[in-house]
Design an enzyme around this catalytic site. Sequence first.
Site, PDB file in Angstrom:
ATOM      1  CG  HIS A 102      54.243 -30.507  79.145  1.00 12.50           C
ATOM      2  ND1 HIS A 102      55.066 -31.567  79.464  1.00 12.50           N
ATOM      3  CD2 HIS A 102      53.102 -30.719  79.847  1.00 12.50           C
ATOM      4  CE1 HIS A 102      54.460 -32.384  80.297  1.00 12.50           C
ATOM      5  NE2 HIS A 102      53.258 -31.892  80.558  1.00 12.50           N
ATOM      6  CB  THR A 131      60.077 -38.643  77.590  1.00 16.63           C
ATOM      7  OG1 THR A 131      59.277 -38.543  76.404  1.00 16.63           O
ATOM      8  CG2 THR A 131      59.493 -37.745  78.669  1.00 16.63           C
ATOM      9  CE  LYS A 188      64.358 -35.831  69.447  1.00 19.62           C
ATOM     10  NZ  LYS A 188      64.268 -35.562  70.869  1.00 19.62           N
ATOM     11  NE  ARG A 189      55.990 -31.906  68.615  1.00 16.12           N
ATOM     12  CZ  ARG A 189      56.275 -30.609  68.757  1.00 16.12           C
ATOM     13  NH1 ARG A 189      56.018 -29.756  67.769  1.00 16.12           N
ATOM     14  NH2 ARG A 189      56.786 -30.160  69.888  1.00 16.12           N
ATOM     15  CE  LYS A 224      59.489 -42.643  76.307  1.00 18.59           C
ATOM     16  NZ  LYS A 224      58.613 -41.935  75.379  1.00 18.59           N
ATOM     17  CE  LYS A 261      60.052 -31.820  69.200  1.00 13.12           C
ATOM     18  NZ  LYS A 261      60.472 -32.203  70.553  1.00 13.12           N
TER      19      LYS A 261
END
Length: 808
Positions: A356, A652, A544-545, A656, A550
């Site tokens: 992952h 993901t 998100k985290r 969504k 990110k």
Amino acid sequence: MFANKDSFCEAYLAKFLETQGKTFDEGTTWERYQTLVLLVKEWIAENWAETNNAYSRNRDKQVYYFSMEFLIGKLLSYYLLNLDIKKIVEEGLKDLGIELEELVQVEKDAALGNGGLGRLAACFLDAMAFLGIPGHGNGIRYKYGLFQQKIVNGYQGEIADNWLSNGYPWEIRKPEKAVVVKFKGEVKTGLVDGRLTFWHENYEPVLAVPYDIPIISYESFTNINNLRLWSAEPMVEEFDLASFNRGEFSKAVSYKAEVEAISNILYPDDSSQAGRELRLKQEYFFVAAGLGSIVRRYKKKNGSLADFHRKVAIHINDTHPALCIPELMRILMDEEGMGWEEAWNVTVNTMSYTNHTIMPEALEKWPIDIFRYLLPRIYMIVEEIDRRYRQEMGAKYPENPALVNQTTVIREGQIWMANLAVIGSHSVNGVSRLHTNILKEHVMKDFHVIYPYKFNNKTNGVSHRRFLLEANPGLADLITEAIGSGWIARGEELEKLLEYREDRIFLEKLGQVKYRNKVKLANLIRERTGIDVDPHSVFDIQVKRIHAYKRQLLNVFRILDFYNRLKENPKLPIHPHTFIFGGKAAPVYHYAKTVIKLINTVADKINRDPQVQDRIKVVFLENFNVSLAERIYPAAEVSQQISTASREASGTGNMKFMLNGAVTLGTLDGANVEILQAVGEDNIFIFGLDTDKVLNFYRKGGYNSWEEYHTYPRLKKVVDQLINGFFSEAEGEFRIIYDSLLRDNDEFFVLKDFCSYIEAWQRLNVLYGNRQEWQKTSLINIARAGVFTADRTIKEYAEEVWRVPYRS
């Protein structure tokens, strides 16, 4: 289950009296929720048991999905929908004077995960149940989860997530199926009947007690799978009375506390030796418990384990469960008497591994001394795996010793878990085409030379029934009205919506659904933060985290630049925006926690400025979880997917958001690449460096963040605001961020991608001004989202990796 609302009310009231010992009018909201869950669970119990019996009778191949996380969220509303009784229950409860939503809200999110890894696992369990695959989850029953995030004065604080304080009515405790897990001790060897035998002595035993949760998917309640979670308990309830009487109260209960710590929290701080030991204990604990349970069940039905791999598939979700490989070897050799070659053949053909991440800190490595001390027999097996691998590959590649050395399990005083997972599995997959190519060409290129046949791609997918049908009923109803209900079972049928992309009336209805969802989210924001946001503004969201790659920081810089420009020109032709953030930072990740502080500091400054109040608002929603996500995704218009190219394996959340009609503003990273291919370049806004350029900078250098900083005045102004007193109430707080960009040369290319990001956002704003074209783009995203369903991904796993049939 219930013919009508009257039969429901009769059964519900009887169950309430039976379980609570009081009348319904005397009950609390929690007791009413608990009773409804128990009633549903009682009804499905026969089918749940029959599912397992049928699997045994038919000798179906079983899939066991091992994961440290299963982020299942709340179950009540979704399960009522899947059982096709939601309307009856809703009407019946209304007759009793309560709203179903009251009971849904009192349910707590099961604190069994953190982010995408856990939510993906939950989506996959849902899809397996829907497709009729005998697929079960295996994880840990964390008492306190990761943590509950509290924002205080802009800072992230962490408190224990006591989600089990009232119990968890969906689970069933099964102490009779407990497994003893052994830590530490010594391993003795000897010959028995001419065969080398191993005995594990003087070990510390831990009792792994299973708790089972039913997995009920849409209209598949005759096929109910299982999520088994393990809780660590002492072998006996020991209380050291002598220590207690001497006043040594902590020592009196230390054994119990040490054992229970194994299943207390997800991802304990591993910056200390004790923390690292606890993490390794966790990983072996749920692996040994799960395999012990699987083997016991298998032997009961089949006897010999010679064909174990033909009837059992074990999937390793990231490296955390990689100890499945040596543990199965231990069982096959030490308990079943197999020789090494036969045991290795069974093990490799049983195991499959999903990678992952390419981030180095997530590719686990364990110091040999800790590993050998905690798991002496497992270390011996890992050592032998490594020795045989070196011997075999050394003979195969005598001219290339570096190839062998870089792929061994044990080197540099550590055990490399990703290497163990690749060597000990028959299948290794990435989770997007881009990610898989990076594994094959860069991160695991040596393994790809050795085992090219093992590598394959399985692009992630999400549960469209959970995140569209259940989370966004207004949109689901509109879709069904237009194309029928076939899309619920077959997500690819969403493509039929393309027939309506020029239908003005349909597009107007699509916009109305989005607006109603925005109003709901605006109300939630007001309740939780006290901030009033305009539902007519653009809802631009990044949840998100929190992590440097990110790039929440890049988003903050865009907002600061927008604010600066508005201050200079209040008539700036950009639509009013509400910027929404959410996500947790690891408790010891100081940089990420500083980014959270920055977001909240920017929000406070902007939201208090009367000059821009009707143009821009910034919100950070604390404690992002599945339930909050189900409120956010339906209201989103812009989906921020802006990680540095090559760093995000798939994502993901992007799927969504897309499923709910949000338009992606993102980099060519992870599954964004495949979203671009699905929707076309006119229906997504791409910016920034691509993977080849990023990897080239990492390999060869050549990037100078100072040049970016000095070249673009607007960018320089934003960066300087971190340290020049612009945030007077946070003097010196953000120096760590400033230094990461200029002193440390901006590892994740925030400055490099800034101008491209702003340009893409401005193009998006132009499109947003044309409401019909914007709704058309939104519709195209929904229509093309069918390829990103978990059903599609699981079918690929079933056909190509696990080799199990599924219901078409």
